[in-house]
Every structure is written in C-alpha cells, then in structure tokens.
Write an enzyme that holds these catalytic residues in place. Structure first.
Site, PDB file in Angstrom:
ATOM      1  N   CYS A  44       0.839  -1.201   0.000  1.00  0.00           N
ATOM      2  CA  CYS A  44       0.000   0.000   0.000  1.00  0.00           C
ATOM      3  C   CYS A  44       0.871   1.247   0.000  1.00  0.00           C
ATOM      4  CB  CYS A  44      -0.931  -0.006   1.200  1.00  0.00           C
ATOM      5  SG  CYS A  44      -2.018   1.421   1.255  1.00  0.00           S
ATOM      6  N   ASP A  74       9.010  -7.273   7.622  1.00  0.00           N
ATOM      7  CA  ASP A  74       9.630  -6.019   8.044  1.00  0.00           C
ATOM      8  C   ASP A  74       8.802  -4.797   7.650  1.00  0.00           C
ATOM      9  OD1 ASP A  74      11.809  -4.514   9.205  1.00  0.00           O
ATOM     10  OD2 ASP A  74      12.344  -3.971   7.146  1.00  0.00           O
ATOM     11  N   GLY A  75       8.291  -4.769   6.419  1.00  0.00           N
ATOM     12  CA  GLY A  75       7.511  -3.618   5.976  1.00  0.00           C
ATOM     13  C   GLY A  75       6.233  -3.441   6.770  1.00  0.00           C
ATOM     14  N   SER A 119       5.900 -14.629   7.370  1.00  0.00           N
ATOM     15  CA  SER A 119       6.630 -14.624   6.111  1.00  0.00           C
ATOM     16  C   SER A 119       6.922 -16.064   5.722  1.00  0.00           C
ATOM     17  CB  SER A 119       7.947 -13.863   6.266  1.00  0.00           C
ATOM     18  OG  SER A 119       8.785 -14.079   5.151  1.00  0.00           O
ATOM     19  N   ILE A 120       6.657 -16.420   4.479  1.00  0.00           N
ATOM     20  CA  ILE A 120       6.995 -17.777   4.050  1.00  0.00           C
ATOM     21  C   ILE A 120       8.495 -17.944   3.883  1.00  0.00           C
ATOM     22  CG2 ILE A 120       4.765 -18.177   2.962  1.00  0.00           C
ATOM     23  CD1 ILE A 120       6.175 -17.861   0.233  1.00  0.00           C
ATOM     24  N   ASP A 121       9.235 -16.842   3.880  1.00  0.00           N
ATOM     25  CA  ASP A 121      10.682 -16.900   3.695  1.00  0.00           C
ATOM     26  C   ASP A 121      11.429 -17.365   4.944  1.00  0.00           C
ATOM     27  OD1 ASP A 121      10.231 -15.851   1.165  1.00  0.00           O
ATOM     28  OD2 ASP A 121      10.511 -13.790   1.846  1.00  0.00           O
ATOM     29  N   ARG A 156       9.234 -43.414 -14.223  1.00  0.00           N
ATOM     30  CA  ARG A 156      10.163 -42.415 -14.772  1.00  0.00           C
ATOM     31  C   ARG A 156      10.473 -41.377 -13.693  1.00  0.00           C
ATOM     32  NH1 ARG A 156       5.945 -39.576 -18.975  1.00  0.00           N
ATOM     33  NH2 ARG A 156       5.614 -41.669 -19.709  1.00  0.00           N
TER      34      ARG A 156
END
Length: 159
Positions: A44, A74-75, A119-121, A156
């Site tokens: 935003c 963080d943001g 956060s997914i990070d 395979r």
C-alpha cells in the site's frame, strides 16, 4: 468477552480504503487448514504517506477499532510502528478538521498493536519459524509427495 473482531481486507490498503468487515464464526469456520491469508494482502503506497495513514485512522475510528494484530514482515511491522507512533497526532488532526466527534477522539486516544512475524521466507531475525513458513513447507512436501507417486507409477523420473 464482548469484543467485536474485524477483518481488514488487503491489509493496509483495506485500512486506507475502508475495506473493513466484521469477523463472525461463520466467516472463520473452516479456515484453519488453509495456507495463506483469507483476508488478502497488498502493498500500500498510500499508507506510506501521512495522508494515507490519516484515512486509515479515520476508518478505524469509524469502526471503533483501537487494537490491531498485524501479521507480516519487516515492511508491515515497520508500518505498524510508525502508525502507532503517529496515532495521537493523526487523531488530533482529524478532530481539528471536524472528521471526529469529541467522543470518538476521547475513546480512541490509544492504539494498541500486537505484531506477529509472518513470512513464508522464514528470514526474520529472532524467530525459529515464522507464521507462514511451516504451512508453505508442508504445501511443498505435499506436492513433492504427489509427484513422486505419479513418477513411480509411470516408472520415470520427474524434475
């Protein structure tokens, strides 16, 4: 305990736009197993400016909201801290402009914020596991397990 809970759709963008809706038992049933957010998330630009935060303040006060749970990185958490710090002066400006009544001004004098790292990070200092990282890893494992089964049945390798 008598509290009314709200969803602010699309995060700070929804706060600025007034996209705020009451959360009910019906609106939250069945979401615990879902990954991601059911209320959306959006960057935003408007919230980065004082005038955007002024609109957000007005919208929150109109709904009687003085307590927020902010889940993000963080943001999001930095934005929450700036908003909390500016809250008294934002209220004062809105009151002086006649956008708030004396009662609204008095009853909204303090903004309480709980910040949760989401956060997914999983890259936030001081946490072992961020909200979102665990569910993202489980989704990846489900996909890998599913493709492994398919690869075995076709004899395979899939990359």
């Amino acid at each position: 305990v008598g509290y009314t809970m709200y969803f602010i759709k699309e995060g700070y963008q929804g706060m600025v736009d007034g996209n705020i809706e009451e959360a009910t038992w019906k609106s939250v049933s069945g979401i615990i197993q879902m990954g991601g957010t059911v209320i959306g998330s959006a960057r935003c630009e408007a919230f980065r400016s004082r005038s955007g935060r002024m609109k957000a303040t007005c919208n929150l006060v109109q709904h009687g909201i003085t307590d927020l749970v902010v889940i993000g990185g963080d943001g999001s958490l930095t934005g929450a801290d700036v908003f909390r710090e500016e809250w008294p002066s934002l209220l004062e400006d809105l009151f002086e402009e006649g956008k708030l009544t004396q009662e609204q001004y008095a009853s909204s004098s303090r903004l309480n914020i709980v910040g949760l790292v989401g956060s997914i990070d999983n890259d936030f200092c001081g946490t072992d596991m961020t909200i979102g990282a665990d569910s993202a890893l489980h989704r990846i494992m489900e996909a890998v397990d599913a493709i492994t089964t398919t690869a075995q049945s076709h004899q395979r390798t899939f990359v």
